[in-house]
Design a protein around this motif. Sequence first.
Motif, mmCIF file in Angstrom:
data_model
loop_
_atom_site.group_PDB
_atom_site.id
_atom_site.type_symbol
_atom_site.label_atom_id
_atom_site.label_comp_id
_atom_site.label_asym_id
_atom_site.label_seq_id
_atom_site.Cartn_x
_atom_site.Cartn_y
_atom_site.Cartn_z
ATOM 1 N N ILE A 23 0.773 -1.076 0.132
ATOM 2 C CA ILE A 23 -0.117 -0.128 0.042
ATOM 3 C C ILE A 23 0.931 1.315 -0.080
ATOM 4 N N LYS A 24 0.689 2.243 -0.966
ATOM 5 C CA LYS A 24 1.426 3.248 -0.993
ATOM 6 C C LYS A 24 0.649 4.625 -0.970
ATOM 7 N N GLY A 25 1.119 5.526 -0.527
ATOM 8 C CA GLY A 25 0.476 6.674 -0.206
ATOM 9 C C GLY A 25 1.593 7.681 0.646
ATOM 10 N N ALA A 26 1.165 9.041 0.677
ATOM 11 C CA ALA A 26 2.023 9.941 1.257
ATOM 12 C C ALA A 26 1.987 9.736 2.767
ATOM 13 N N ARG A 27 2.681 10.115 3.519
ATOM 14 C CA ARG A 27 3.057 9.961 5.052
ATOM 15 C C ARG A 27 1.535 10.734 5.526
ATOM 16 N N GLN A 28 1.018 9.729 6.692
ATOM 17 C CA GLN A 28 -0.022 10.160 7.409
ATOM 18 C C GLN A 28 -1.459 10.238 6.696
ATOM 19 N N ALA A 118 3.785 -1.819 3.713
ATOM 20 C CA ALA A 118 3.532 -0.407 3.762
ATOM 21 C C ALA A 118 4.692 0.389 4.061
ATOM 22 N N GLY A 119 4.718 1.680 3.960
ATOM 23 C CA GLY A 119 6.006 2.474 4.104
ATOM 24 C C GLY A 119 5.757 3.900 3.995
ATOM 25 N N SER A 120 6.558 4.866 4.510
ATOM 26 C CA SER A 120 6.629 6.082 4.246
ATOM 27 C C SER A 120 7.819 6.611 3.093
ATOM 28 N N LEU A 121 7.477 7.201 2.375
ATOM 29 C CA LEU A 121 8.292 7.592 1.393
ATOM 30 C C LEU A 121 8.804 6.501 0.552
ATOM 31 N N LEU A 122 8.131 5.601 0.333
ATOM 32 C CA LEU A 122 8.302 3.964 -0.223
ATOM 33 C C LEU A 122 8.769 4.149 -1.890
ATOM 34 N N ASN A 123 8.110 5.367 -2.387
ATOM 35 C CA ASN A 123 8.467 5.407 -3.896
ATOM 36 C C ASN A 123 9.960 5.625 -4.121
ATOM 37 N N PHE A 124 10.919 6.310 -3.143
ATOM 38 C CA PHE A 124 12.218 6.200 -3.329
ATOM 39 C C PHE A 124 13.053 4.922 -2.888
ATOM 40 N N THR A 125 12.593 4.070 -2.119
ATOM 41 C CA THR A 125 13.122 2.846 -1.841
ATOM 42 C C THR A 125 12.827 1.943 -2.950
ATOM 43 N N LEU A 126 11.630 2.131 -3.828
ATOM 44 C CA LEU A 126 11.208 1.133 -4.682
ATOM 45 C C LEU A 126 12.160 1.692 -6.172
ATOM 46 N N GLU A 127 12.539 3.135 -6.072
ATOM 47 C CA GLU A 127 13.477 3.344 -7.096
ATOM 48 C C GLU A 127 14.683 2.656 -7.179
ATOM 49 N N SER A 128 15.261 2.395 -6.099
ATOM 50 C CA SER A 128 16.442 1.779 -5.949
ATOM 51 C C SER A 128 16.297 0.494 -5.893
ATOM 52 N N ILE A 129 15.581 -0.167 -5.386
ATOM 53 C CA ILE A 129 15.467 -1.562 -5.251
ATOM 54 C C ILE A 129 14.608 -2.199 -6.347
ATOM 55 N N GLY A 130 13.663 -1.633 -7.011
ATOM 56 C CA GLY A 130 12.773 -2.264 -7.862
ATOM 57 C C GLY A 130 11.710 -3.080 -7.309
ATOM 58 N N LEU A 131 10.548 -2.889 -8.103
ATOM 59 C CA LEU A 131 9.297 -3.589 -7.562
ATOM 60 C C LEU A 131 9.337 -4.942 -8.316
ATOM 61 N N VAL A 136 3.892 -8.992 -6.774
ATOM 62 C CA VAL A 136 3.129 -8.236 -5.747
ATOM 63 C C VAL A 136 1.975 -7.381 -6.307
ATOM 64 N N GLU A 137 1.189 -6.839 -5.531
ATOM 65 C CA GLU A 137 -0.007 -5.876 -5.824
ATOM 66 C C GLU A 137 0.395 -4.718 -5.596
ATOM 67 N N VAL A 138 -0.056 -3.594 -6.064
ATOM 68 C CA VAL A 138 0.082 -2.488 -5.209
ATOM 69 C C VAL A 138 -1.061 -1.647 -5.187
ATOM 70 N N ALA A 139 -1.583 -1.088 -4.106
ATOM 71 C CA ALA A 139 -2.856 -0.224 -4.086
ATOM 72 C C ALA A 139 -2.259 1.173 -3.401
ATOM 73 N N TYR A 140 -3.106 2.219 -4.009
ATOM 74 C CA TYR A 140 -2.885 3.735 -3.574
ATOM 75 C C TYR A 140 -3.854 4.120 -2.682
ATOM 76 N N LEU A 141 -3.255 4.749 -1.731
ATOM 77 C CA LEU A 141 -4.336 5.366 -0.515
ATOM 78 C C LEU A 141 -3.912 6.808 -0.469
ATOM 79 N N TYR A 142 -5.258 7.745 -0.338
ATOM 80 C CA TYR A 142 -5.110 9.125 -0.513
ATOM 81 C C TYR A 142 -5.823 9.498 0.566
ATOM 82 N N PRO A 143 -5.853 10.753 0.805
ATOM 83 C CA PRO A 143 -6.356 11.522 2.150
ATOM 84 C C PRO A 143 -8.107 11.189 1.764
ATOM 85 N N LEU A 144 -8.851 11.208 2.906
ATOM 86 C CA LEU A 144 -10.187 10.919 2.774
ATOM 87 C C LEU A 144 -10.768 11.820 1.753
ATOM 88 N N SER A 145 -11.538 11.028 0.831
ATOM 89 C CA SER A 145 -12.386 11.712 0.055
ATOM 90 C C SER A 145 -13.784 12.478 0.546
#
Length: 437
Positions: A23-28, A118-131, A136-145
């Motif tokens: 699960i990816k998404g901005a912090r908090q 899940a994790g914070s700032l995960l895109n930066f880790t995935l950039e170096s490690i690779g997905l 795996v599946e990836v889901a995206y979470l945003y602030p409450l609609s």
Amino acid sequence: MKRMLRKYLESWKISATRRPLIIKGARQVGKSWLVRDFGTDYNEFVEINFEYDREAHKIFKKDNDPLRIIRDLRLLTEKDIQPGKTLLFLDEIQACPEVITVLRYFYEKAPEFHVIAAGSLLNFTLESIGLPVGRVEVAYLYPLSFFEFLEASGHERLIKSLYAHNGNEPILGALHEKLLKLTGEYMAVGGMPAAVELWIKTQSLKDCMKIHQMLIETYRQDFNKYAALHQQKYVDVVFEAVPRLTGRKFVYSSVSRDFRSRELRPAFDLIEKAGIVHPVMNTSGNGIPLGSEADPSYFKAVFFDVALMQAVLGLEYGTWIFDSESAFVNRGAVCECFVGQEIAANGDPFKKSNLFYWARDKRGSSAEIDYLLELNGEVIPLEVKSGGNYHTKSMNLFLEEKSSSPYGILCSTRNFGKYGTVRTIPIYAVGTIFGAR
């Protein structure tokens, strides 16, 4: 509070093709809370936080054998991790990148175990490690609609009535005014879970504003985690500029005259990866997919949360509570940010939400559509209007030029209606465009 993504997690749980989920998404934005809540559907819930539990690092760094890892985790947590009965939650995995590699082996050698990461700032880790693509599946979470905000506030019946409405005729005037007032509350509180929870408990916007400032400071402190020392001043300048430039083509010379675009462009890319901003890319709108004709160098940008946007700007956004009618008239850029946030939150959670707009820059015939949507295989233009301005010149030009687009959507404070090929949808009902979730 309920999140729309939870329903998708329930389907993931029983899927015959289930894979480990990231699960990816901005912090908090509520990633950890969501998974813990979902964990109540299992007999056992096991959470490993890699920022706090250094012993867990050793387990994942030894080798990639998932059965050995499960055995060692049972010993570490003193819990019985059983296939299909236990949800294993691996949180803050950016602190132990080896976990990402191990996830593929859970799919290949131990698919019977239910694993979410899940994790914070995960895109930066995935950039170096690779997905591990396909593993795996990836889901995206945003602030409450806005609808999630309504449900958390106890207004489930309002949501059901909006989904049941045919969209062609006005709803009861008193109901329309009530929903606009609630939209004003959301504009002030925003969709960050901590602020929403506090608002529901206290109804104190002052306390919510303290949460907003705390979150903004948290995002600023994160700059040194993903930006090199020499880049941090550029990241800060872009962070401040995005709310100010909402609704306009994002031109780096408008961000700062003190820095060059080659210095600011990477800074924008960094805060986009952090999930703080959404680029709205220009596209011709000739057909699906919209991204096939998008120009990544020609874009607008919106902040990921409408309340935080106003907090960065230093606006007095309490107006949304005590005089929402005036606020809607005077803050068109905020309304445009709100709609972009709604489009992102109501999209397919297993696909990254990409936002698009259309612009024609011809002498004597310039035009712009705030957003283009992909709905049922068709390109649908959407314009955001504030106050009493309902001029639709750009909409008419687009519909005349793009015969494959059967209708357009005008989103404003006006009630539901239909005028020729243009549908008017109140700003609070953007979520209904995408169907019931």
